[in-house]
Design a protein around this motif. Structure first.
Motif, PDB file in Angstrom:
ATOM      1  N   ILE A  90       0.790  -1.478  -0.224  1.00 33.38           N
ATOM      2  CA  ILE A  90      -0.194  -0.295  -0.244  1.00 33.38           C
ATOM      3  C   ILE A  90       0.618   1.190  -0.034  1.00 33.38           C
ATOM      4  O   ILE A  90       1.105   1.907  -0.887  1.00 33.38           O
ATOM      5  N   PHE A  91       1.219   1.708   1.089  1.00 35.30           N
ATOM      6  CA  PHE A  91       2.662   2.296   1.119  1.00 35.30           C
ATOM      7  C   PHE A  91       4.130   2.105   0.230  1.00 35.30           C
ATOM      8  O   PHE A  91       5.060   1.516   0.583  1.00 35.30           O
ATOM      9  N   THR A  92       3.571   2.792  -1.155  1.00 39.72           N
ATOM     10  CA  THR A  92       4.653   2.433  -2.169  1.00 39.72           C
ATOM     11  C   THR A  92       5.427   3.378  -2.288  1.00 39.72           C
ATOM     12  O   THR A  92       5.641   4.620  -1.716  1.00 39.72           O
ATOM     13  N   PRO A  93       7.423   2.972  -2.889  1.00 42.03           N
ATOM     14  CA  PRO A  93       8.019   4.209  -2.810  1.00 42.03           C
ATOM     15  C   PRO A  93       7.610   5.504  -3.913  1.00 42.03           C
ATOM     16  O   PRO A  93       7.968   6.577  -3.792  1.00 42.03           O
ATOM     17  N   LEU A  94       6.509   5.173  -4.584  1.00 42.81           N
ATOM     18  CA  LEU A  94       6.284   6.026  -5.257  1.00 42.81           C
ATOM     19  C   LEU A  94       5.095   7.333  -4.492  1.00 42.81           C
ATOM     20  O   LEU A  94       5.168   8.406  -4.807  1.00 42.81           O
ATOM     21  N   LEU A  95       4.417   6.479  -3.486  1.00 40.24           N
ATOM     22  CA  LEU A  95       3.983   7.414  -2.331  1.00 40.24           C
ATOM     23  C   LEU A  95       4.796   8.881  -2.112  1.00 40.24           C
ATOM     24  O   LEU A  95       4.976   9.792  -1.759  1.00 40.24           O
ATOM     25  N   PHE A  96       5.566   7.932  -0.737  1.00 38.37           N
ATOM     26  CA  PHE A  96       6.295   8.484  -0.243  1.00 38.37           C
ATOM     27  C   PHE A  96       7.323   9.581  -1.358  1.00 38.37           C
ATOM     28  O   PHE A  96       8.113  10.402  -0.982  1.00 38.37           O
ATOM     29  N   ARG A  97       7.767   8.580  -2.541  1.00 35.86           N
ATOM     30  CA  ARG A  97       8.815  10.052  -3.506  1.00 35.86           C
ATOM     31  C   ARG A  97       7.910  11.279  -3.336  1.00 35.86           C
ATOM     32  O   ARG A  97       8.254  12.164  -4.154  1.00 35.86           O
ATOM     33  N   GLY A  98       6.779  11.167  -3.789  1.00 35.39           N
ATOM     34  CA  GLY A  98       5.913  12.026  -4.085  1.00 35.39           C
ATOM     35  C   GLY A  98       5.444  12.924  -2.416  1.00 35.39           C
ATOM     36  O   GLY A  98       5.963  14.036  -3.331  1.00 35.39           O
ATOM     37  N   LEU A  99       5.018  12.509  -2.231  1.00 36.14           N
ATOM     38  CA  LEU A  99       4.733  13.028  -0.413  1.00 36.14           C
ATOM     39  C   LEU A  99       6.180  14.320  -0.589  1.00 36.14           C
ATOM     40  O   LEU A  99       6.577  15.070   0.615  1.00 36.14           O
ATOM     41  N   LEU A 100       7.707  13.084   0.041  1.00 37.34           N
ATOM     42  CA  LEU A 100       8.819  13.841   0.928  1.00 37.34           C
ATOM     43  C   LEU A 100       9.125  14.220  -0.871  1.00 37.34           C
ATOM     44  O   LEU A 100       9.953  15.547  -0.145  1.00 37.34           O
ATOM     45  N   SER A 101       9.050  14.774  -2.058  1.00 35.97           N
ATOM     46  CA  SER A 101       9.938  15.571  -2.373  1.00 35.97           C
ATOM     47  C   SER A 101       8.526  17.061  -1.726  1.00 35.97           C
ATOM     48  O   SER A 101       9.082  18.305  -2.342  1.00 35.97           O
TER      49      SER A 101
END
Length: 360
Positions: free
Chosen positions: A322-333
């Protein structure tokens, strides 16, 4: 297994340091709210509302201009969550709507902007004083680059200005790609770290510029009419030196936030420090299969423990899906960009205030 453990340790360390920096800024902001006579409380509230409106406006910008990957990450998160709910036999509905997600993200961004208000205003004052003290051209140039460093970080995510021209520069009639997207993401991380290192290196000049305020206050009091007692003069000078700890925290805490959000972006966003992307390890899946084979050989008396461990393993793997690198990449960017944008906005306002609105 060792690289995975090291990544987990670095991840926990970054989260702890980031939360500690936010707590420090929150504590400093609460002290400003306790002041009854001054207008610090009104300044924090005003900038909080300003950054809330600014965050809502930024979140409506398309990916063609501000390339955070937030839309892609949220879409991936919603699809993965719906698939997880379908497997659990629940209603296949997204756990949160896009509007609600952006609304709470804007509230969090407004709090960050309120916390970074006085550090930015103080940085502008120290920047002007440090420029007046600097005599070498190299030092003055570094001070200007240090002040404009958040602006450079903000421009790194503006696609028409940086990414389109760096990756595909127009050379005559044809555009030759100079690098891949992974290489550009790596260079962006390295540029942020280098600019953070420059700000840390210029810390001594800024703190020395603040300490010179004591001499300015003494010179100003000498110009005033009337007699001044020695005790009052000593209290005024001591107040400047005692407040140096707060100034140092206001200078370092935003830097720590920016640096560790960048490190989290590299780790959780599955980026690489090198030019070529790192290969994704599949050790967790192998370990889970190994653990199941081991638990299958346990005695029947430990069957409940086996079922519990298996359920926990399945739950963790589901959360990872569910919490994929795509989500973290967008949120942290977005958070990295937002911290830099808040620092530049507040320091630019402070520069205008101290340069044109204060009485010399």
């Amino acid at each position: 297994m060792k690289p995975t453990q090291e990544m987990n340790i670095s991840l926990v360390w970054c989260l702890l340091v980031l939360s500690f920096a936010i707590k420090v800024l929150f504590s400093l902001t609460t002290h400003y709210f306790k002041v009854e006579d001054g207008g610090e409380r009104s300044v924090c509230v005003t900038f909080g509302f300003f950054f809330f409106v600014k965050a809502m406006a930024v979140l409506t910008v398309t990916e063609n201009y501000l390339e955070f990957g937030l839309e892609t990450g949220f879409t991936n998160f919603s699809d993965s969550a719906m698939q997880f709910l379908e497997k659990q036999g629940l209603e296949s509905q997204s756990p949160v709507s896009k509007l609600t997600f952006k609304f709470f993200l804007a509230i969090f961004c407004s709090l960050i902007g309120a916390f970074l208000t006085f550090p930015g205003l103080r940085l502008a004052q120290m920047h002007l004083d440090a420029l007046n003290l600097a005599t070498e051209k190299i030092t003055q140039t570094l001070l200007h680059i240090n002040f404009l460093a958040p602006l450079f970080m903000v421009l790194l995510w503006v696609k028409p200005i940086t990414k389109d021209y760096i990756m595909n520069p127009p050379l005559g009639k044809e555009s030759i790609p100079l690098m891949t997207e992974a290489t550009f993401d790596t260079l962006r991380l390295w540029l942020i770290i280098l600019l953070c290192a420059l700000r840390l290196a210029m810390m001594r000049s800024h703190l020395q510029a603040y300490l010179n305020l004591a001499q300015k206050c003494v010179d100003q009091m000498k110009k005033e009419a009337g007699r001044i007692s020695t005790v009052e003069l000593q209290k005024m000078v001591a107040r400047v030196f005692y407040y140096l700890c707060v100034i140092a925290l206001q200078y370092v805490a935003p830097l720590v936030m920016l640096l560790h959000t960048t490190l989290l972006l590299k780790t959780l966003g599955n980026h690489s420090w090198g030019i070529y992307p790192e290969s994704i390890s599949t050790l967790p899946a192998d370990n889970s299969l190994l653990s199941n084979s081991v638990y299958s050989e346990l005695p029947s008396a430990e069957g409940k423990m086996k079922v519990t461990v298996t359920q926990i393993t399945v739950a963790l793997s589901s959360l990872k899906n569910i919490f994929t690198p795509l989500l973290f990449r967008g949120l942290l960017s977005f958070l990295t960009w937002w911290i830099a944008a808040c620092l530049f906005s507040t320091s630019l306002f402070g520069l205008f205030y101290h340069q044109y609105l204060t009485v010399a």
